[in-house]
Design a protein around this motif. Sequence first.
Motif, short mmCIF file in Angstrom:
data_model
loop_
_atom_site.label_atom_id
_atom_site.label_comp_id
_atom_site.label_asym_id
_atom_site.label_seq_id
_atom_site.Cartn_x
_atom_site.Cartn_y
_atom_site.Cartn_z
N ARG A 100 10.22 -2.95 -3.14
CA ARG A 100 9.01 -3.15 -3.96
C ARG A 100 7.78 -3.36 -3.07
NH1 ARG A 100 6.87 -4.27 -8.74
NH2 ARG A 100 5.42 -6.01 -8.99
N HIS A 101 7.93 -4.10 -1.99
CA HIS A 101 6.83 -4.33 -1.06
C HIS A 101 6.27 -3.01 -0.54
CE1 HIS A 101 9.06 -8.08 -1.06
NE2 HIS A 101 8.08 -8.69 -0.42
N LEU A 102 7.16 -2.12 -0.12
CA LEU A 102 6.72 -0.85 0.45
C LEU A 102 6.06 0.05 -0.59
CD1 LEU A 102 9.72 -0.08 2.82
CD2 LEU A 102 7.53 -1.13 3.36
N SER A 103 6.57 0.04 -1.81
CA SER A 103 5.94 0.88 -2.84
C SER A 103 4.54 0.37 -3.18
CB SER A 103 6.81 0.95 -4.08
OG SER A 103 6.92 -0.30 -4.70
N ILE A 104 4.35 -0.94 -3.21
CA ILE A 104 3.02 -1.50 -3.47
C ILE A 104 2.07 -1.19 -2.32
CG2 ILE A 104 1.77 -3.69 -3.69
CD1 ILE A 104 4.13 -4.76 -5.28
N LEU A 105 2.54 -1.28 -1.10
CA LEU A 105 1.70 -0.97 0.06
C LEU A 105 1.29 0.50 0.08
CD1 LEU A 105 3.24 -3.05 2.96
CD2 LEU A 105 0.97 -3.28 1.99
N LYS A 106 2.23 1.40 -0.26
CA LYS A 106 1.91 2.83 -0.31
C LYS A 106 0.83 3.12 -1.34
CE LYS A 106 6.39 4.42 1.28
NZ LYS A 106 7.67 5.06 0.93
N LYS A 107 0.94 2.47 -2.49
CA LYS A 107 -0.06 2.66 -3.53
C LYS A 107 -1.42 2.12 -3.09
CE LYS A 107 -0.91 1.79 -8.40
NZ LYS A 107 -0.39 1.20 -9.63
N ALA A 108 -1.43 0.98 -2.41
CA ALA A 108 -2.69 0.40 -1.93
C ALA A 108 -3.35 1.28 -0.88
CB ALA A 108 -2.43 -0.99 -1.36
N VAL A 109 -2.57 1.90 -0.02
CA VAL A 109 -3.13 2.80 1.00
C VAL A 109 -3.75 4.01 0.33
CG1 VAL A 109 -2.49 4.38 2.86
CG2 VAL A 109 -1.68 2.03 2.89
N MET A 110 -3.08 4.58 -0.66
CA MET A 110 -3.64 5.74 -1.36
C MET A 110 -4.91 5.37 -2.13
SD MET A 110 -1.94 8.24 -0.50
CE MET A 110 -0.49 8.41 0.47
N MET A 111 -4.97 4.15 -2.65
CA MET A 111 -6.17 3.72 -3.36
C MET A 111 -7.27 3.28 -2.41
SD MET A 111 -4.48 1.73 -6.56
CE MET A 111 -6.04 1.47 -7.36
N GLY A 112 -6.98 3.21 -1.13
CA GLY A 112 -7.97 2.80 -0.14
C GLY A 112 -9.07 3.82 0.08
N HIS A 113 -8.94 5.00 -0.51
CA HIS A 113 -9.98 6.02 -0.35
C HIS A 113 -11.27 5.63 -1.05
CE1 HIS A 113 -7.69 9.02 1.78
NE2 HIS A 113 -6.67 8.74 1.00
N GLU A 114 -11.20 4.73 -2.01
CA GLU A 114 -12.42 4.30 -2.69
C GLU A 114 -13.33 3.50 -1.76
OE1 GLU A 114 -10.78 0.23 -4.79
OE2 GLU A 114 -10.54 2.14 -5.82
N LEU A 115 -12.77 2.94 -0.69
CA LEU A 115 -13.55 2.19 0.29
C LEU A 115 -13.72 3.00 1.58
CD1 LEU A 115 -11.96 -1.33 -0.19
CD2 LEU A 115 -14.20 -0.56 -0.97
N ASP A 116 -13.49 4.31 1.53
CA ASP A 116 -13.60 5.20 2.70
C ASP A 116 -12.69 4.75 3.84
OD1 ASP A 116 -15.48 6.74 1.36
OD2 ASP A 116 -17.13 5.48 2.07
N HIS A 117 -11.57 4.19 3.52
CA HIS A 117 -10.58 3.73 4.50
C HIS A 117 -11.17 2.79 5.55
CE1 HIS A 117 -6.77 5.43 3.38
NE2 HIS A 117 -7.42 6.50 2.98
N ARG A 118 -12.12 1.95 5.12
CA ARG A 118 -12.62 0.90 6.01
C ARG A 118 -11.61 -0.24 6.10
NH1 ARG A 118 -17.19 -0.28 2.89
NH2 ARG A 118 -16.73 -2.43 3.44
#
Length: 107
Positions: free
Chosen positions: A60-78
């Motif tokens: 579950r930890h890894l699936s949440i982290l993967k989703k957060a990385v993909m959603m990180g594009h809204e902050l231009d990966h800062r």
Amino acid sequence: MHHIIAAIKSGTDPVAPLPPGAFTRQLDEAIYCPKCSVYYLLHADYEASVNRFFEQETRRHLSILKKAVMMGHELDHRVTHFETNGVTVVRHVPEKIELPPMPRRVM
């Protein structure tokens, strides 16, 4: 079992402290973002990561982290450092450096 896993963008330093423990271990699996071709390296407590059931307990930890990385594009990966305990993800953004304005002419 309570686990904390940190995902740190490759080529950057962690912005916040790493998961608690005497030593941290970099996991073999990394999270890859195909949109920007960046890897996020995973770090966890050494004692917990050598446990026989660690992979099953942290699915579950890894699936949440993967989703957060993909959603990180809204902050231009800062965001260079994500951390999760399996329930929430904390984003750590490095401080933005304000540069002085450029002079109009160079001497």
